[in-house]
Enzyme design. Structure first.
Site, mmCIF file in Angstrom:
data_model
loop_
_atom_site.group_PDB
_atom_site.id
_atom_site.type_symbol
_atom_site.label_atom_id
_atom_site.label_comp_id
_atom_site.label_asym_id
_atom_site.label_seq_id
_atom_site.Cartn_x
_atom_site.Cartn_y
_atom_site.Cartn_z
ATOM 1 N N CYS A 139 0.841 -1.121 -0.029
ATOM 2 C CA CYS A 139 -0.015 -0.194 -0.025
ATOM 3 C C CYS A 139 0.906 1.249 -0.107
ATOM 4 O O CYS A 139 1.750 1.473 0.925
ATOM 5 C CB CYS A 139 -0.942 -0.024 1.092
ATOM 6 S SG CYS A 139 -1.818 1.620 1.494
ATOM 7 N N CYS A 146 -1.181 14.833 3.323
ATOM 8 C CA CYS A 146 -2.335 14.876 2.534
ATOM 9 C C CYS A 146 -3.151 16.450 2.683
ATOM 10 O O CYS A 146 -3.393 16.702 3.721
ATOM 11 C CB CYS A 146 -3.512 13.857 2.320
ATOM 12 S SG CYS A 146 -4.752 13.960 1.385
ATOM 13 N N CYS A 150 -9.686 14.400 5.214
ATOM 14 C CA CYS A 150 -10.990 13.813 5.396
ATOM 15 C C CYS A 150 -11.137 13.687 6.978
ATOM 16 O O CYS A 150 -10.191 13.571 7.413
ATOM 17 C CB CYS A 150 -10.875 12.509 4.731
ATOM 18 S SG CYS A 150 -10.851 12.584 3.098
ATOM 19 N N CYS A 153 -9.327 10.509 9.215
ATOM 20 C CA CYS A 153 -8.113 10.112 8.762
ATOM 21 C C CYS A 153 -7.076 10.941 9.301
ATOM 22 O O CYS A 153 -6.886 12.155 9.276
ATOM 23 C CB CYS A 153 -8.043 10.348 7.043
ATOM 24 S SG CYS A 153 -6.334 9.952 6.322
#
Ligand code: SF4
Length: 422
Positions: A139, A146, A150, A153
């Site tokens: 992964c 980021c 969100c 997260c």
């Protein structure tokens, strides 16, 4: 089909603005990196440095088969060629492992320390199938942090630094292969970052992983929470890889509370773009749905989700991911009863769904959390002062108390086993 062919106009809002990250943050461009180059490019490089073409083939073998990490390890090549490469400023482009931690289920999370001392996470997820063969999924991260934030997260909470270059994505797969001493069979672009905000490097890394590292396109998945116009852009490349779209809600209003960037990309526009992706590529779209207790896990949400997907035609599958709690989040993990009821409500409406196991739940961190913990500490001045992991140390780390976590929506291990919920 004609109705689908138009490109939906989406306002330039926050997400689109995030796509236009200033150059200093969008990339840390390094053109003299060998990893990520194709065989013809390496052959050309050899010729440019006064060597015969076949030396490029040898370089290709050293990078992708032998997995050499430094030019001085290119012992098959003449010393003069190695010197020329170094003098011209070339380097392999591999990063040291800063930390590796494992969960009892065999999942290992690795922190790589990049040349600018930033840390990225990558995760290796081994799964043994019924016939005893092991599938190893990497992964991989596509950004350092980021920008999309969100609400559930840990990566989003850790902020954003920059996009990754292609070799920084490719090297994550090689690092997992070395740690597990096993070939990576599947790659999911589901680590730190939003791949669609770094699509150029993601596509370059995808090409390299397919052609050079030899991982089949169908064994790779590119995930997105949704960035305006990028799904249609990706569809034009006609990849045979899976597109995974993180929905997390069956309607726009609820989605905006979970995924703030959804404000700039209405759900009906996403669904239209997914239909187009399926028509263009013939590859079904996977929808990810993280179940948050009391927020989006009711039967009424399942019914609404089924209606939304029926409007999308065929060519999709739903992965249900029970939320893995993270520090500082008010969200709770759903009960098994709620997860099963949600799944049954979908299936009774002819929507195929899988409940995915959350790997590494025995340990303490979630996606992005390990990196957040480490990145808060002062970094070493130089990667040269960072000791490489010796096999003995590596072994120690695997038994370290810090044993991880990893939310990693392993989602994409097709045929993954259904998990046992608490
Ligand atoms: S879930 Fe993905 S897109 Fe959302 S903040 Fe986390 S890394 Fe970014």
């Amino acid at each position: 089909m004609a109705a689908l062919a138009h490109v939906r106009a989406v306002p330039m809002t926050r997400v689109a603005a995030a796509a236009a990250i200033p150059p200093s943050r969008s990339s840390h461009v390094d053109h003299r990196v060998l990893l990520g180059l194709s065989e013809p490019e390496l052959q050309q490089l050899a010729v440019d440095l006064g060597q015969q073409k076949y030396r490029g083939r040898q370089l290709h073998h050293l990078l992708y088969k032998t997995k050499a990490t430094e030019i001085h390890e290119f012992s098959h090549l003449p010393q003069a060629f190695r010197d020329n490469l170094r003098e011209a400023g070339w380097r392999v482009g591999r990063s040291p492992v800063h930390r590796a931690v494992a969960a009892a289920d065999g999942t290992i999370k690795v922190l790589l320390k990049l040349e600018d001392n930033r840390l990225i996470e990558t995760v290796g997820i081994p799964v043994e199938d019924d016939k005893g063969s092991v599938r190893l999924t990497a992964c991989v991260s596509s950004q350092v942090g980021c920008p999309l934030r969100c609400s559930f997260c840990a990566t989003g909470k850790g902020g954003f630094s920059r996009n990754l270059q292609r070799h920084e994505i490719v090297e994550q797969v090689l690092a997992i292969e070395e740690l597990f001493k096993h070939r990576v069979t599947n790659v999911v672009f589901m680590g730190m970052g939003e791949p669609m905000l770094n699509l150029k490097s993601v596509l370059e890394a995808h090409r390299c992983l397919n052609k050079d590292v030899q991982i089949g396109q169908r064994m790779m998945t590119i995930s997105t929470v949704g960035v305006p116009n990028t799904i249609r852009m990706l569809a034009t490349h006609k990849l045979q890889s899976t597109l995974a779209v993180s929905l997390h809600a069956p309607n726009q209003k609820l989605r905006e509370t979970i995924v703030p960037s959804a404000k700039s990309y209405p759900l009906d526009a996403i669904m239209d773009d997914c239909k187009d992706y399926f028509l263009q590529t013939g590859r079904r779209v996977t929808f990810e749905y993280t179940l948050l207790a009391g927020i989006n896990d009711g039967k009424e949400h399942a019914k609404e989700l089924a209606e939304l997907l029926h409007g999308c035609g065929g060519g999709y599958h739903v992965n249900l991911i029970p939320f893995n709690p993270i520090e500082g989040s008010d969200y709770r993990r759903p009960y098994k009863k709620a997860v099963l009821a949600f799944s049954e409500a979908l299936e009774s409406r002819k929507i195929t769904a899988s409940v995915r196991q959350t790997r590494g739940l025995d340990a303490s961190a979630a996606c992005g959390q390990l990196r957040n913990d480490f990145q808060k500490r002062p970094l070493l001045e130089s990667s040269k002062s960072e000791p490489q992991l010796s096999p003995a140390l590596e072994q120690d780390l695997l038994h370290d108390d810090l044993m991880v976590l990893v939310r990693i929506s392993i989602v994409l291990l097709g045929g993954g086993r259904r998990r046992t919920l608490p």
